[in-house]
Every structure is written in C-alpha cells, then in structure tokens.
Enzyme design. Structure first.
Site, mmCIF file in Angstrom:
data_model
loop_
_atom_site.group_PDB
_atom_site.id
_atom_site.type_symbol
_atom_site.label_atom_id
_atom_site.label_comp_id
_atom_site.label_asym_id
_atom_site.label_seq_id
_atom_site.Cartn_x
_atom_site.Cartn_y
_atom_site.Cartn_z
ATOM 1 N N TYR A 154 0.832 -1.202 0.000
ATOM 2 C CA TYR A 154 0.000 0.000 0.000
ATOM 3 C C TYR A 154 0.866 1.251 0.000
ATOM 4 C CZ TYR A 154 -3.303 3.533 1.708
ATOM 5 O OH TYR A 154 -4.057 4.666 1.857
ATOM 6 N N LYS A 158 1.144 4.273 -2.949
ATOM 7 C CA LYS A 158 0.855 5.680 -2.666
ATOM 8 C C LYS A 158 2.088 6.558 -2.886
ATOM 9 C CE LYS A 158 -3.505 5.721 -1.571
ATOM 10 N NZ LYS A 158 -4.472 6.534 -2.353
#
Length: 250
Positions: A154, A158
């Site tokens: 994740y 990002k």
C-alpha cells in the site's frame, strides 16, 4: 442548497465517491456549484448519493466503474466527458506483512492506487490543457512517507502516485492544469471502522493532534486545491495528518 458558486460551471469527477473521504469531497464540490460525476463500484450507494446531492440543491450523476480493470478505467474517463476537476480518491488497502502479500495482492494495490490515476490523468488532462485550465487532486496517504511493519504494498503504491503528481504538475502546468496531492493521516471512515473494529480508538492516539481526522476535514482541503483560491499551488503534497508525534521520551 449550494453554499457557494465558486465552482459554478465546472464539472468534477470524483472516484471512490460512494463512501468516506470521496463522499465528503463529492458533497463539498457540489455545494460549491460544481456538477459532480460520482464513480464507484456500488451502484445503489452511488444513486443514493446522487439523490442526497440533489436534495441539497446540487447536481450529480453516477458512473459505475471497477478501477482494477484498465479498460473500465478508460471507459469511466470517456463517460465522464470534459471534466475541469479530477479528484482521484479511490483506494485499496490490504495491510499485511510483505511475506503474506502475494503477487495478486500487490498488483491490486498498484492497479487501483497507482495505475488508475495514471490512466485517468492521461485521458483527461490533455483536454483540460486544451481548454487552458484544470485541477487534478490526488488523495494520497501518510503511508507513503511513514513506514510501518505492515502495509508495504500500500505504501509503495501511494508513494508512486506522489512522484507522479510532481511529474504531472511539470508536464501539464504550463498549459494551466494544476496537479496536487493531499496526504491524509488516519481518518475515521467506514473502511477504517471495518478494518479495526473494536480497536478503532487506536486511530486517535497516532498523531500530535490527539485524534484521527474526519472525512469532511480532508474534503475541505481537496476543495481548496480544486478551486481558484489555490491558483498558485502546483506539484504540492499537502500533509493533513494531525502532525507527527514527538519521538522524545517523557
């Protein structure tokens, strides 16, 4: 009823608009006069939000799309049409240690969190540039700069979109298109509630503010970056995380 007309005549596409931060952003932009194209996977929730916005005096329509699918992402861009504002908010997060993250899970993170914004910007920003104006706001995450023992996939997805923000700001800025990222810390949403359950209160202990954020607070920042008040802000990553906690003892 709209509380402002600052975005009157503008069309905004908001992905991940049916809950959490995306829903708050969609309502905020509609209150400022924008016509909002809502996108998400859940048609029932999307149509319900269209009715909510209409009841408040705003204008919205819903386009269902699965951003894990590249072709569907491009279809969304086509059906959204000539938008003036893109808010790329849809996100996937599966917080697991690296050894428990298989290739399929990693690819899901990249597809939704990095590739989908890339494809949407590629499809929509050139039209904004031709018209001489536009604002693109990416909803990032503090996970891109604050590593943790879990969630590496994740965080990487990002971090990728943060550097893309700077590239896009350089690429499209001279034509009047601004690109910025809002990087929230912990926020109380349906997603975080589902993930943490009875441990949700831990979110309020993670920053110097002493509490997690509210979706409406992030929406205010997104609305600022989307509107004319931020006309000289381009290529910025704006932290909205309540402040980092001191690591000093005592």
């Amino acid at each position: 009823m709209s509380t402002s007309t600052v975005l009157q005549g503008r069309t905004a596409l908001v992905t991940g608009a049916t809950s959490g931060i995306g829903k708050a952003v969609a309502r905020s932009l509609a209150r400022q006069g924008a016509e909002v194209v809502l996108s998400g996977r859940d048609r029932a929730r999307g149509e319900a939000l269209v009715k909510e916005i209409a009841a408040e005096g705003g204008t919205a329509r819903f386009v269902a799309a699965d951003l894990m699918d590249a072709a569907d992402t491009l279809r969304l861009a086509s059906e959204a049409g000539a938008v003036d504002i893109l808010v790329s908010n849809a996100g996937l997060y599966e917080f697991a240690p690296t050894a428990a993250t298989d290739a399929t899970s990693f690819d899901r993170h990249i597809a939704v969190n990095t590739r989908a914004p890339f494809l949407l910007v590629g499809a929509l920003a050139p039209g904004m540039a031709e018209r001489g104006q536009g604002s693109i706001v990416i909803v990032g995450s503090s996970a891109a700069r604050q590593p943790a023992p879990i969630g590496a996939a994740y965080g990487a997805s990002k971090a990728g979109v943060e550097i893309l923000t700077r590239y896009w700001a350089t690429e499209f800025g001279p034509a009047g298109v601004r690109v910025n990222t809002v990087s929230p810390g912990p926020v109380h949403t349906e997603g975080t509630q589902a993930m943490l359950g009875e441990h949700i209160s831990v979110l309020d202990t993670t920053n110097a503010r002493g509490r997690a954020g509210d979706p409406a607070e992030i929406a205010e920042i997104v609305s600022f970056l989307a509107g004319p008040a931020s006309s000289y802000v381009n290529g910025a990553v704006l932290f909205a995380d309540g402040g980092e906690r001191s690591t000093l003892p005592g």
